[in-house]
Design a protein around this motif. Structure first.
Motif, PDB file in Angstrom:
ATOM      1  N   SER A 110       0.812  -1.224   0.000  1.00 53.43           N
ATOM      2  CA  SER A 110       0.000   0.000   0.000  1.00 53.43           C
ATOM      3  C   SER A 110       0.841   1.267   0.000  1.00 53.43           C
ATOM      4  O   SER A 110       0.351   2.346  -0.337  1.00 53.43           O
ATOM      5  CB  SER A 110      -0.921   0.009   1.219  1.00 53.43           C
ATOM      6  OG  SER A 110      -0.155   0.085   2.421  1.00 53.43           O
ATOM      7  N   GLY A 111       2.096   1.136   0.405  1.00 53.01           N
ATOM      8  CA  GLY A 111       2.945   2.320   0.514  1.00 53.01           C
ATOM      9  C   GLY A 111       2.864   2.987   1.871  1.00 53.01           C
ATOM     10  O   GLY A 111       3.583   3.967   2.134  1.00 53.01           O
ATOM     11  N   SER A 156      -1.583   9.745  -1.071  1.00 53.78           N
ATOM     12  CA  SER A 156      -0.636  10.795  -0.679  1.00 53.78           C
ATOM     13  C   SER A 156       0.756  10.228  -0.458  1.00 53.78           C
ATOM     14  O   SER A 156       1.751  10.880  -0.768  1.00 53.78           O
ATOM     15  CB  SER A 156      -1.137  11.483   0.599  1.00 53.78           C
ATOM     16  OG  SER A 156      -1.020  10.639   1.736  1.00 53.78           O
ATOM     17  N   ARG A 157       0.831   9.004   0.085  1.00 53.49           N
ATOM     18  CA  ARG A 157       2.143   8.382   0.291  1.00 53.49           C
ATOM     19  C   ARG A 157       2.801   8.044  -1.051  1.00 53.49           C
ATOM     20  O   ARG A 157       4.006   8.184  -1.214  1.00 53.49           O
ATOM     21  CB  ARG A 157       1.999   7.103   1.134  1.00 53.49           C
ATOM     22  CG  ARG A 157       1.620   7.377   2.576  1.00 53.49           C
ATOM     23  CD  ARG A 157       2.797   7.981   3.346  1.00 53.49           C
ATOM     24  NE  ARG A 157       2.409   8.277   4.704  1.00 53.49           N
ATOM     25  CZ  ARG A 157       1.929   9.430   5.124  1.00 53.49           C
ATOM     26  NH1 ARG A 157       1.744  10.419   4.242  1.00 53.49           N
ATOM     27  NH2 ARG A 157       1.629   9.630   6.397  1.00 53.49           N
ATOM     28  N   ILE A 207      -8.748   5.768   3.935  1.00 51.79           N
ATOM     29  CA  ILE A 207      -7.420   5.148   3.893  1.00 51.79           C
ATOM     30  C   ILE A 207      -6.807   5.308   2.507  1.00 51.79           C
ATOM     31  O   ILE A 207      -5.597   5.542   2.366  1.00 51.79           O
ATOM     32  CB  ILE A 207      -7.519   3.657   4.279  1.00 51.79           C
ATOM     33  CG1 ILE A 207      -8.008   3.528   5.728  1.00 51.79           C
ATOM     34  CG2 ILE A 207      -6.190   2.951   4.101  1.00 51.79           C
ATOM     35  CD1 ILE A 207      -8.411   2.127   6.127  1.00 51.79           C
ATOM     36  N   GLU A 208      -7.638   5.226   1.473  1.00 47.51           N
ATOM     37  CA  GLU A 208      -7.134   5.365   0.110  1.00 47.51           C
ATOM     38  C   GLU A 208      -6.539   6.751  -0.134  1.00 47.51           C
ATOM     39  O   GLU A 208      -5.545   6.886  -0.851  1.00 47.51           O
ATOM     40  CB  GLU A 208      -8.247   5.082  -0.892  1.00 47.51           C
ATOM     41  CG  GLU A 208      -7.754   4.991  -2.326  1.00 47.51           C
ATOM     42  CD  GLU A 208      -8.716   4.254  -3.241  1.00 47.51           C
ATOM     43  OE1 GLU A 208      -8.290   3.860  -4.331  1.00 47.51           O
ATOM     44  OE2 GLU A 208      -9.881   4.057  -2.848  1.00 47.51           O
ATOM     45  N   LEU A 209      -7.119   7.766   0.459  1.00 45.82           N
ATOM     46  CA  LEU A 209      -6.545   9.115   0.341  1.00 45.82           C
ATOM     47  C   LEU A 209      -5.139   9.144   0.933  1.00 45.82           C
ATOM     48  O   LEU A 209      -4.231   9.773   0.370  1.00 45.82           O
ATOM     49  CB  LEU A 209      -7.441  10.130   1.057  1.00 45.82           C
ATOM     50  CG  LEU A 209      -8.795  10.423   0.415  1.00 45.82           C
ATOM     51  CD1 LEU A 209      -9.604  11.344   1.322  1.00 45.82           C
ATOM     52  CD2 LEU A 209      -8.618  11.048  -0.961  1.00 45.82           C
TER      53      LEU A 209
END
Length: 237
Positions: A143-144, A233-234, A227-229
């Motif tokens: 996910s990063g 961003s990561r 969480i996807e936001l």
């Protein structure tokens, strides 16, 4: 450094007394867990006792103490033996994997509602319990997100699934008809003090029977949206 492994947990990992000889015992920790689960599924967690489990298995209560030292150990065994239902393979996309994990966990809780009543004693330490954690950690690996962020995501998702299950199971136990609460509130509530609530009731939203799974999916999607936001961003950073 050597780690002292609690005896019951060691048995669940397949460890046994060193150098044991003789015929295979008719009783084992898994059979004890299965018997306790049968009782809890039928009569609730409060009905589970060492004495009743022994009776279910047709053995003396003292025979159980070779495997579990008391009710706390018995709960550990029940959680381990009852923690099936985890699919073998999850999606490679982190969001899809988390959706699958949450659905599987919710199904487990609805199959064994007593799980929600077992006091949490710490992080998972038995094979099947660790399988659940492994699947979730693996699902978020690409996910990063940082390790602390991933652990926070797992805690939040775990809390959401447990909360949803606890609420819906409580409503089932309450046994009130879909329109029972709206009618009660309309009868009792002061229209000035509770004007906003009554305006919502007038829409008829609470008069229809809800689909618990639809509500679960809605809430889960909103959590994963947030969480996807963070994931995006990561990746951009």
């Amino acid at each position: 450094m050597d780690v002292e492994v609690p005896r019951t947990i060691g048995l669940l990992w397949g460890r046994d007394e060193p150098g044991r000889r003789g015929p295979k015992r008719s009783l084992d920790v898994v059979r004890i867990g299965e018997a306790a689960i049968r009782i809890a599924d039928k009569d609730g967690l409060g009905a589970v006792s060492m004495k009743r489990v022994a009776a279910e298995l047709g053995v003396s209560t003292m025979a159980l103490y070779r495997y579990v030292e008391g009710k706390d150990d018995l709960f550990v065994v029940m959680l381990e033996v009852g923690s099936g239902g985890l699919r073998e393979k999850f999606s490679t996309d982190w969001r899809a994997a988390m959706e699958e994990w949450c659905r599987d966990y919710r199904a487990l809780l609805f199959a064994h509602p007593w799980v929600l009543q077992v006091p949490l004693a710490g992080p998972p330490a038995t094979p099947r319990q660790l399988d659940w954690m492994e699947a979730a950690v693996l699902g978020l690996e690409d996910s990063g997100l940082t390790v602390p962020e991933r652990m926070q995501v797992l805690l939040q998702l775990n809390a959401y699934v447990r909360g949803d299950a606890a609420l819906n199971l409580s409503l089932v136990d309450a046994g009130m008809s879909p329109d029972g609460w709206p009618r009660l509130i309309r009868e009792l509530a002061d229209p000035e003090r509770y004007a906003a609530v009554l305006r919502v009731l007038e829409t008829g939203e609470f008069d229809k029977e809800d689909d618990p799974m639809e509500q679960f999916e809605f809430g889960l999607a909103r959590i994963l949206d947030g969480i996807e936001l963070l994931v995006e961003s990561r990746r951009k950073g």
